[in-house]
Design a protein around this motif. Structure first.
Motif, mmCIF file in Angstrom:
data_model
loop_
_atom_site.group_PDB
_atom_site.id
_atom_site.type_symbol
_atom_site.label_atom_id
_atom_site.label_comp_id
_atom_site.label_asym_id
_atom_site.label_seq_id
_atom_site.Cartn_x
_atom_site.Cartn_y
_atom_site.Cartn_z
ATOM 1 N N THR A 640 0.833 -1.202 0.000
ATOM 2 C CA THR A 640 0.000 0.000 0.000
ATOM 3 C C THR A 640 0.865 1.248 0.000
ATOM 4 O O THR A 640 0.610 2.211 -0.749
ATOM 5 N N ILE A 641 1.921 1.209 0.834
ATOM 6 C CA ILE A 641 2.778 2.391 0.910
ATOM 7 C C ILE A 641 3.413 2.657 -0.450
ATOM 8 O O ILE A 641 3.398 3.793 -0.964
ATOM 9 N N VAL A 642 3.956 1.578 -1.067
ATOM 10 C CA VAL A 642 4.636 1.758 -2.345
ATOM 11 C C VAL A 642 3.660 2.283 -3.394
ATOM 12 O O VAL A 642 3.919 3.260 -4.101
ATOM 13 N N CYS A 646 3.586 5.765 -5.519
ATOM 14 C CA CYS A 646 3.473 5.914 -6.970
ATOM 15 C C CYS A 646 2.290 6.813 -7.327
ATOM 16 O O CYS A 646 2.397 7.728 -8.152
ATOM 17 N N SER A 647 1.174 6.528 -6.691
ATOM 18 C CA SER A 647 -0.006 7.311 -7.056
ATOM 19 C C SER A 647 0.153 8.757 -6.608
ATOM 20 O O SER A 647 -0.398 9.662 -7.219
ATOM 21 N N GLN A 648 0.952 8.943 -5.541
ATOM 22 C CA GLN A 648 1.238 10.312 -5.123
ATOM 23 C C GLN A 648 2.002 11.038 -6.222
ATOM 24 O O GLN A 648 1.694 12.186 -6.561
ATOM 25 N N ALA A 654 0.686 14.394 -12.802
ATOM 26 C CA ALA A 654 -0.350 14.286 -13.829
ATOM 27 C C ALA A 654 -1.593 15.073 -13.449
ATOM 28 O O ALA A 654 -2.011 15.985 -14.163
ATOM 29 N N VAL A 655 -2.153 14.746 -12.294
ATOM 30 C CA VAL A 655 -3.434 15.367 -11.944
ATOM 31 C C VAL A 655 -3.248 16.847 -11.642
ATOM 32 O O VAL A 655 -3.878 17.715 -12.249
ATOM 33 N N ASP A 656 -2.324 17.108 -10.698
ATOM 34 C CA ASP A 656 -2.098 18.511 -10.369
ATOM 35 C C ASP A 656 -1.632 19.280 -11.592
ATOM 36 O O ASP A 656 -2.017 20.435 -11.804
#
Lengths: 703, 102, 174
Positions: A640-642, A646-648, A654-656
């Motif tokens: 989950t952390i990893v 990545c999603s961070q 990408a999103v920001d």
């Protein structure tokens, strides 16, 4: 008779009052009045109900208090059945006898406890009486229950009270351990009992004893194959084995002696442990349809009787001797039921309740006199200090040894006789047990009351006339062994009378009696539908047996008396006449002695197999938990952390980025567009005018 | 030309309305602009009255009454705003009233 | 013939005073021309057979609203000429041109449609002319209190709100 539901309820109210109010507010006197009063009323009601039962035509009286479980559709062997249960109580000969025993002995033990437990604090005293009353409530529910579920409520309730009372002195590690042991071992039995209940419902579609009996009576006797009734009976017997401390689940009972002595007398000798026997008798019709299980019952009973008696030979703790004696006598009862003599089993249950309660209370009196000393090697010569206890215990000892005309003789002899008719090998076991019983009981008497005083010295030489030190709570200096106060000796004497006369209700035909108790109980052991024909047939069969072997029966009686006397004589010789001989014998059979002293190492066996197996299994599971489960969880957490890292990244860039891009482009494009916003109202009006002009132009052109 | 038809009134009304529009467009004194709006409303009323006469129905006049009511309300609130604005900015020049700009 | 003379005279006066209203530098004069303009329009209403409207016009516009304007003009005590500052971005000429073009278009539409379809209007006017000759106040009252009762009440509420709003806006401190 309609008020029999009050019989269990009264102790229940007493328990509630003592438990809710007594622990906080009551003095000892108030607590005792509530506890004994509720038991006394229950005992009076029991006698009243029993007298009415004797006087009435019908031998079965049902009282339905309330609907407990409304019918629920459940699958049974015949399709869908209605699972329903009422709070129903049934008074019939068997439960009538049981309520007399429970409430009567319960009352005596309550009275005894008022004095015995005086050294407790007020709160502890109330707690004790609360538990004791609660126990009586559940026990009376158990015996009066008209169906298996009500019985099961009582069954579990007495188990709970047993646990609470064994661990009454819970500050003591051994007491709380013993409580847990009793509870856990009983779980195994309850497992069987519950399975039995399920299977009974599945098979017969009902849990009412009478309907079950009628259903079973209609089925063939499973002499050859091991059918469903046999399975039911086996499960029920597992339950009985747990509750009544038979091989292999007897180990909890000796440890239960950590509880206060009145508890040992009431719960672990007279009443609760006999619940298993009672349950088997209750389901007599089922068991008679399962001869193979009957054999198992008889063999287990016989083996338990012998084994416990042999352990009892060497024990030095006065209460443990009595505990093993109880296990042994319970074995007798199962032996009786196993050979089909349900009446004899119930009869012995009753007589045993009297003399075993008497013996336990007597031992309590001795322990009390010896300032909580339980080791018989440090007693001796107490005969002169406490004559009442001595005499009453002697009566109890003679009764359990089977010396006529005391109670134990009649019941035990009936069992021996019926066993003899049924199976000679078991009879030999039983006779050997009878001899051992007589021996160890008189060994107990000899070590306690005869010989020289071996206990510790006391401060005051005139201690023997300080009988009243109990009144000040027993906390003062010990003034040596002394007779117990009247609230303790009174029940002893009452029980001694009971131990003498209780057997007279069952004088066998061979001695000119009518064996009234067994005829009285007979209706409880046969199915309703078969009462007319079946009872007569059974009665005739019994008569026939008696007719054939009166002479043999008399011979057997004489033999058992001789065996008992032999045991007594041996005990006398070894422990009174020539004590050094006992030492010599002990040295000669050191190996055997050690085995017996260590109770056949059964506890050690369980420790190394069941307990250690469970522990190591648990430890293994713990390791599995630590390594695999936690590892998996931790791995999942790491994943989950990893993934969140990545999603961070994705989020940030990408999103920001997209959001910022939109914002940036908006601000950039607006830079040129905002010039339109002059803030001049008339410019806006001009645009409006332009719009109107355009529309009118369009209209004009279209026109 | 000598017979006065509703068309004459409509043309008059359109002229009056356009004078009002020009006033709104040209003048910088906000009070004059308000007066121009009143002129436009009057032109509308003339229109309504003319149609009322043409169709021989008084609904047009009823609407003219409503227009007058709205005009009164508008004048009251608008002049109140002018006063409040003047108190703050010391001006009635519409070119200086550009606080609602970016 | 007389009607035409009166109409053209009135029309010329109305347009003339309207031009004076928007062209005079002095605001007070502007307001006074507005009063005259309103009175002339009231006369036009009389010509159109709308006596009630004419009365309302005189009472509300000439008597009320213009007085309000005059008060405001006096309250707005200008120390410098109001029209000194001119924003360079205002499109005065474009506005004038657009307004003129629109006027031309509208006139064209009116005249174009009137030549084709004025006939039924004339007949209708001839047919029902007698009915409203006696005065239309009653009819207006009937309509206002029956069909247009709710708009009427809404209008009254609007006036109340406007009154409160004006007080709130104009008062220095509440």
């Amino acid at each position: 008779m309609d008020v029999i539901w009050l019989i269990p309820l009264l102790p229940g109210i007493g328990a509630a009052v003592n438990g809710l109010l007594g622990i906080r507010f009551f003095s000892k006197v108030q607590t005792a009045v509530v506890g004994c009063g509720s038991m006394g009323l229950a005992a009076l009601l029991s006698v009243y109900a029993f007298v009415q039962l004797l006087g009435s035509e019908s031998r079965v009286h049902d009282v339905v208090v309330a609907t407990w479980i409304p019918p629920i559709a459940l699958e049974t062997v015949d399709g869908i059945g209605a699972f329903a249960a009422d709070w129903a109580f049934r008074l019939d000969p068997l439960s009538g006898m049981m309520i007399l025993v429970v409430s009567g002995i319960g009352l005596l033990i309550h009275i005894y406890s008022t004095s015995y437990m005086l050294s407790e604090s007020d709160a502890g005293y109330a707690r004790f009486f609360c538990y004791l009353n609660l126990f009586c409530f559940f026990m009376l529910t158990l015996v009066l229950g008209a169906n298996l579920l009500v019985m099961f409520v009582g069954w579990e309730g007495v188990g709970l009270c047993s646990y609470l009372l064994i661990g009454f002195w819970y500050e003591k590690q051994s007491a709380s351990d013993a409580g847990k042991k009793a509870f856990l071992v009983n779980r195994i039995g309850d497992w069987g009992f519950v399975l039995g209940i399920f299977l009974i419902f599945f098979t017969f579609g009902s849990l009412d004893f009478r309907e079950v009996a009628a259903g079973a009576a209609a089925m063939p006797i499973e002499a050859a194959e091991f059918g469903v009734i046999s399975l039911i009976c086996l499960f029920l017997f597992v339950g009985a084995v747990g509750k009544s401390a038979q091989i292999p689940l007897y180990v909890w009972l000796p440890d239960a002696m950590e509880g206060p002595t009145p508890v040992s007398a009431l719960i672990h000798a007279a009443t609760m442990v006999t619940a298993g026997v009672y349950m088997v008798c209750r389901n007599a019709v089922l068991f008679t349809h399962a001869p193979m299980v009957m054999t198992i019952v008889a063999v287990i009973g016989g083996l338990t009787a012998l084994m416990a008696a042999s352990i009892g030979l060497t024990q030095t703790d006065i209460k443990r001797v009595l505990a093993y004696s109880t296990v042994s006598q319970l074995g007798y009862m199962f032996l009786a039921t196993g050979v089909g003599a349900f009446g004899a089993g119930a009869f012995h249950l009753m007589t045993h309740a009297f003399f075993k309660a008497l013996l336990f209370l007597g031992s309590g009196s001795v322990i009390h006199a010896m300032n909580e000393e339980q080791d018989m090697r440090r007693m001796g010569g107490l005969k002169t200090f406490m004559p009442v206890t001595f005499v009453t215990m002697l009566v109890g000892t003679l009764a359990i040894a089977g010396i006529p005309p005391l109670a134990g003789f009649f019941s035990k002899d009936e069992i021996l006789f019926r066993t003899f008719l049924h199976n000679r090998a078991l009879w030999i076991l039983a006779v050997a047990t009878a001899g051992m019983t007589a021996f160890y009981m008189f060994r107990l008497m000899a070590m306690t009351f005869y010989g020289d005083y071996r206990g510790p010295a006391w401060e005051n030489a005139e201690g023997d006339d300080h009988g009243g030190h109990d009144e000040n709570g027993g906390h003062g200096a010990w003034h040596g062994p002394h007779e117990s106060p009247p609230p303790m000796t009174g029940p002893l004497m009452a029980l001694a009378v009971g131990a003498i006369v209780a057997g007279f209700v069952g004088i066998p035909a061979a001695l000119g009696g009518s064996n009234a108790i067994e005829h009285f109980l007979e209706p409880s052991f046969v199915a309703e539908a078969h009462v007319e024909g079946g009872e007569v047939a059974a009665g005739e069969a019994a008569e026939e047996v008696h007719e054939i072997s009166h002479a043999a029966e008399l011979g057997l009686m004489a033999l058992s008396i001789l065996v008992a006397l032999g045991g007594i004589g041996l005990a006398y010789r070894l422990y009174i006449a020539r004590p050094e001989l006992a030492e010599a014998w002990r040295a000669r059979w050191a190996g055997v002695h050690r085995v017996l002293l260590n109770k056949y190492y059964v506890d050690e066996l369980y420790q190394s197999t069941v307990v250690r197996g469970t522990m190591s299994g648990g430890r293994g599971l713990w390791r599995f938990d630590g390594r695999v489960v936690d590892g998996a969880v931790n791995g999942a957490g790491w994943l989950t952390i990893v993934s969140s890292w990545c999603s961070q990244l994705f989020d940030r860039y990408a999103v920001d980025g997209a959001v910022n891009l939109i914002g940036w482009s908006a601000s950039e494009s607006s830079f040129s567009l905002r010039r339109i916003q002059t803030g001049l109202i008339q410019n806006y009006a001009l645009v409006m005018l332009l719009g109107v002009f355009v529309f009118v132009s369009i209209y004009l052109l279209v026109q | 030309m000598l017979e006065i038809t509703p068309t004459h009134y409509l043309v008059l009304s359109a002229g009056l309305f356009m004078i009002g529009v020009i006033g709104v467009m040209v003048r910088r004194n906000i009070i004059i602009i308000f007066m121009s709006i009143e002129l436009m409303l009057n032109a509308v009323n003339v229109n309504l009255a003319a149609f009322s006469q043409q169709w021989q129905h008084v609904t047009g006049q009823v609407f003219a009454v409503f227009v007058i009511a709205v005009a009164a309300a508008e004048a009251a609130v608008g002049l109140g705003i002018i006063l409040a604005f003047y108190r703050n900015k010391e001006t009635v020049n519409i070119d200086e009233m550009n606080v609602m700009r970016w | 013939m007389a009607e035409a003379i009166v109409f053209y005279g009135l029309a010329a006066l109305i347009l003339g005073f309207a031009v004076l209203v928007i062209s005079t530098r002095n605001t007070v004069h502007s307001a006074l021309y507005l009063v005259v303009n309103f009175l002339l329009v009231a006369m036009l209403y009389v010509m159109l057979g709308a006596e009630f409207l004419a009365a309302i016009q005189v009472l509300v516009y000439a008597g009320g609203i213009v007085v309000l304007y005059l008060f405001v003009v006096m309250l707005v005590n200008l120390k410098r000429p109001p029209e000194t500052h001119q924003d360079p971005r205002r499109q005065t000429r474009l506005g004038l041109a657009l307004a003129s073009a629109l006027l031309a278009e509208l006139a064209a539409i009116i005249v174009y449609s009137a030549t084709g379809e004025s006939a039924p209007a004339a007949t209708a006017a001839a047919a029902a002319g007698a009915d409203i000759a006696g005065g239309n106040v009653e009819q207006i009252g009937m309509l206002l209190y029956t069909n247009y009762l709710i708009p009427f009440e809404v209008a009254s509420m609007l006036l109340l709100v406007a009154m409160i709003g004006a007080i709130v806006l104009a008062k220095r401190e509440l």
